[in-house]
Design a protein around this motif. Structure first.
Motif, mmCIF file in Angstrom:
data_model
loop_
_atom_site.group_PDB
_atom_site.id
_atom_site.type_symbol
_atom_site.label_atom_id
_atom_site.label_comp_id
_atom_site.label_asym_id
_atom_site.label_seq_id
_atom_site.Cartn_x
_atom_site.Cartn_y
_atom_site.Cartn_z
ATOM 1 N N TYR A 129 38.759 40.758 -48.076
ATOM 2 C CA TYR A 129 38.137 40.500 -47.136
ATOM 3 C C TYR A 129 37.926 38.866 -46.949
ATOM 4 C CZ TYR A 129 34.530 40.997 -43.544
ATOM 5 O OH TYR A 129 33.501 40.709 -42.393
ATOM 6 N N ASP A 130 37.973 38.310 -45.716
ATOM 7 C CA ASP A 130 37.822 36.809 -45.458
ATOM 8 C C ASP A 130 36.462 36.575 -45.243
ATOM 9 O OD1 ASP A 130 38.420 34.410 -45.115
ATOM 10 O OD2 ASP A 130 39.781 34.594 -43.265
ATOM 11 N N SER A 131 35.653 36.485 -46.105
ATOM 12 C CA SER A 131 34.330 36.214 -45.658
ATOM 13 C C SER A 131 33.950 34.934 -45.216
ATOM 14 C CB SER A 131 33.556 36.317 -47.215
ATOM 15 O OG SER A 131 33.533 37.704 -47.584
ATOM 16 N N LEU A 132 34.549 33.775 -45.723
ATOM 17 C CA LEU A 132 34.693 32.476 -45.264
ATOM 18 C C LEU A 132 35.093 32.308 -43.706
ATOM 19 C CD1 LEU A 132 33.952 29.907 -46.481
ATOM 20 C CD2 LEU A 132 36.274 29.347 -46.568
ATOM 21 N N ASN A 135 39.368 29.080 -34.887
ATOM 22 C CA ASN A 135 38.611 29.408 -36.134
ATOM 23 C C ASN A 135 38.935 28.472 -37.357
ATOM 24 O OD1 ASN A 135 37.292 30.284 -38.760
ATOM 25 N ND2 ASN A 135 37.512 32.358 -38.068
ATOM 26 N N LEU A 136 38.369 27.408 -38.005
ATOM 27 C CA LEU A 136 39.054 26.622 -38.712
ATOM 28 C C LEU A 136 39.219 27.173 -40.170
ATOM 29 C CD1 LEU A 136 37.805 23.091 -37.507
ATOM 30 C CD2 LEU A 136 39.943 24.328 -36.767
ATOM 31 N N LEU A 137 38.337 28.175 -40.408
ATOM 32 C CA LEU A 137 38.260 28.533 -41.831
ATOM 33 C C LEU A 137 38.966 29.936 -41.893
ATOM 34 C CD1 LEU A 137 34.267 27.953 -42.550
ATOM 35 C CD2 LEU A 137 36.405 26.463 -42.980
ATOM 36 N N ASP A 138 39.901 30.305 -40.933
ATOM 37 C CA ASP A 138 40.585 31.665 -41.165
ATOM 38 C C ASP A 138 41.451 31.574 -42.201
ATOM 39 O OD1 ASP A 138 41.812 34.087 -40.246
ATOM 40 O OD2 ASP A 138 43.280 33.054 -39.372
ATOM 41 N N GLY A 177 33.488 30.632 -39.979
ATOM 42 C CA GLY A 177 34.212 29.977 -39.264
ATOM 43 C C GLY A 177 33.883 30.234 -37.653
ATOM 44 N N PHE A 178 33.713 31.451 -37.531
ATOM 45 C CA PHE A 178 33.141 31.787 -36.230
ATOM 46 C C PHE A 178 31.826 31.257 -35.679
ATOM 47 C CE2 PHE A 178 36.155 35.399 -36.864
ATOM 48 C CZ PHE A 178 37.180 35.328 -35.885
ATOM 49 N N ALA A 179 31.028 31.202 -36.564
ATOM 50 C CA ALA A 179 29.695 30.292 -36.345
ATOM 51 C C ALA A 179 30.081 28.754 -35.876
ATOM 52 C CB ALA A 179 28.704 30.439 -37.654
ATOM 53 N N LEU A 180 30.874 28.452 -36.709
ATOM 54 C CA LEU A 180 31.232 27.082 -36.389
ATOM 55 C C LEU A 180 31.773 26.870 -35.094
ATOM 56 C CD1 LEU A 180 32.567 25.599 -39.951
ATOM 57 C CD2 LEU A 180 30.336 25.017 -38.745
ATOM 58 N N ARG A 181 32.739 27.778 -34.941
ATOM 59 C CA ARG A 181 33.407 27.716 -33.385
ATOM 60 C C ARG A 181 32.435 27.914 -32.238
ATOM 61 N NH1 ARG A 181 37.284 32.561 -31.773
ATOM 62 N NH2 ARG A 181 35.420 33.364 -30.694
ATOM 63 N N ARG A 182 31.332 28.470 -32.503
ATOM 64 C CA ARG A 182 30.264 28.650 -31.455
ATOM 65 C C ARG A 182 29.817 27.495 -31.182
ATOM 66 N NH1 ARG A 182 24.932 32.406 -31.109
ATOM 67 N NH2 ARG A 182 24.132 31.473 -29.139
ATOM 68 N N PRO A 231 45.651 36.691 -34.036
ATOM 69 C CA PRO A 231 44.736 37.693 -34.450
ATOM 70 C C PRO A 231 43.573 37.294 -35.133
ATOM 71 C CG PRO A 231 47.126 38.509 -34.764
ATOM 72 C CD PRO A 231 47.118 37.047 -34.603
ATOM 73 N N GLY A 232 43.619 36.202 -35.864
ATOM 74 C CA GLY A 232 42.462 35.524 -36.628
ATOM 75 C C GLY A 232 41.610 34.975 -35.775
ATOM 76 N N GLU A 233 41.693 34.886 -34.520
ATOM 77 C CA GLU A 233 41.086 34.047 -33.489
ATOM 78 C C GLU A 233 39.854 34.960 -32.745
ATOM 79 O OE1 GLU A 233 40.595 30.792 -33.480
ATOM 80 O OE2 GLU A 233 42.171 30.768 -35.123
ATOM 81 N N TRP A 234 40.090 36.180 -33.170
ATOM 82 C CA TRP A 234 39.108 37.236 -32.603
ATOM 83 C C TRP A 234 38.129 37.760 -32.962
ATOM 84 C CZ3 TRP A 234 40.752 39.145 -27.457
ATOM 85 C CH2 TRP A 234 41.690 38.726 -26.856
ATOM 86 N N THR A 235 36.951 37.830 -32.632
ATOM 87 C CA THR A 235 35.728 38.393 -33.088
ATOM 88 C C THR A 235 35.690 39.853 -32.575
ATOM 89 O OG1 THR A 235 34.453 37.993 -31.293
ATOM 90 C CG2 THR A 235 34.479 36.352 -33.051
ATOM 91 N N PRO A 236 34.900 40.760 -33.166
ATOM 92 C CA PRO A 236 34.711 42.070 -32.574
ATOM 93 C C PRO A 236 34.141 41.848 -31.199
ATOM 94 C CG PRO A 236 33.623 42.237 -34.847
ATOM 95 C CD PRO A 236 34.186 40.638 -34.642
ATOM 96 N N ALA A 237 33.436 41.166 -30.958
ATOM 97 C CA ALA A 237 32.895 40.842 -29.510
ATOM 98 C C ALA A 237 33.912 40.605 -28.523
ATOM 99 C CB ALA A 237 31.810 39.897 -29.469
ATOM 100 N N ASP A 238 34.908 39.742 -28.971
ATOM 101 C CA ASP A 238 36.005 39.310 -28.088
ATOM 102 C C ASP A 238 36.863 40.501 -27.782
ATOM 103 O OD1 ASP A 238 35.315 36.605 -28.328
ATOM 104 O OD2 ASP A 238 36.463 36.341 -30.021
#
Length: 219
Positions: free
Chosen positions: A119-122, A138-141, A126-131, A167-174
Motif C-alpha cells: 500500500y502506498d501510504s505516502l 501527486n509528487l509522492l506517488d 501527496g494528495f494533501a499536498l496537491r490540494r 492512474p496515480g493522480e486519481w483520488t476516490p473522490a475524483d
C-alpha cells in the motif's frame, strides 16, 4: 438493473446452475465506492472534500463461488470475499461499465498481476499536498505501490477509459465524480443508504473545482 451484491453473492454460492452463466460471460465486474467510520477514512474525506474515501472492484468468481472484492488497503492489494468486506465497510454506490465483457475480463486479469503489491501510504499525503499547494500532480506517488483509487484507475485505463491515463493522480473522490458525470457509460446499479447526500456533495465539489488530473472527453 443488476441485483444488489448480497443477492448476487447468494446466487454465486449456490453454484453455476443458480447464476446461469460462467464467469467469462457474466463476471459482474463493477466499480464501487465506500466509506467507514475510521479516522483514516474521515481524514481522506476531509482532504478530498468528498463523501467517499475508498474505491474498489467487485466481481463474481465461479471457482470460489463467491462475489469477491479486489482492493488496495493498508494490508496491500488483495482479494477478499464480499460478505467479509461488508462487515466493516459502508457501500455508497456501485457502477457497471458499458464496455465489452471480454475487455473488462482482460483488464481485471491484467490488474491481478499487481496482487500482493504494498500500500502506498505516502501517496495519501501527496494528495494533501496537491490540494494545499494547488498542484495537479501527486509528487509522492510510488509507481511500485498502490492505493485504492490508483488500482481502480489502472483497471479503467485498461478497459479503455482515456481519462485515466495517469492512474496515480486519481483520488476516490475524483473517480466517483467522473463516473457520476457519465451515467450512460457508467450506470449506477446499486446505491447505499446515503447516496443522495453523497451525490449532492460530489456535485457541489465538482462545481467548486477539484485537483483531479486533466481529463479528455471520449471520442
Amino acid at each position: 438493473m443488476i441485483a444488489n451484491l448480497d443477492a448476487s453473492a447468494e446466487a454465486a454460492e449456490r453454484g453455476p446452475a443458480a447464476t446461469g452463466l460462467p464467469d467469462l460471460e457474466d463476471p459482474s465486474i463493477n466499480v464501487c465506492f465506500s466509506t467507514t467510520s475510521s479516522l483514516l477514512s474521515g481524514w481522506i474525506r476531509l482532504v478530498t472534500r468528498a463523501p467517499v474515501s475508498h474505491a474498489l472492484i467487485t466481481y463474481r468468481c465461479r471457482t470460489l463461488a463467491r462475489v469477491m472484492v479486489m482492493e488496495a488497503t493498508g494490508r496491500g492489494f488483495n482479494v477478499v470475499p464480499w460478505r467479509r468486506w461488508k462487515q466493516h465497510n459502508r457501500l455508497v454506490a456501485r457502477f457497471a461499465i458499458d464496455e465489452p465483457v471480454a475487455t473488462q475480463v482482460r483488464a481485471l486479469h491484467g490488474l491481478a498481476e499487481d496482487l500482493g503489491s504494498e500500500y502506498d501510504s505516502l501517496s495519501l499525503f501527496g494528495f494533501a499536498l496537491r490540494r494545499w499547494q494547488k498542484r495537479s500532480k501527486n509528487l509522492l506517488d510510488d509507481p511500485r505501490k498502490l492505493i485504492c483509487s490508483e488500482a481502480v484507475a489502472k483497471f479503467l485505463k485498461a478497459v479503455g477509459v482515456a481519462e485515466c491515463r495517469d492512474p496515480g493522480e486519481w483520488t476516490p473522490a475524483d473517480l466517483f465524480e467522473h463516473l457520476l458525470s457519465d451515467p450512460g457509460r457508467f450506470p449506477r446499479v446499486e446505491e447505499g443508504e446515503h447516496i443522495e447526500r453523497a451525490v449532492a456533495r460530489a456535485t457541489a465539489r465538482g462545481r467548486k473545482g477539484s485537483h483531479a488530473p486533466a481529463r479528455r472527453r471520449r471520442r
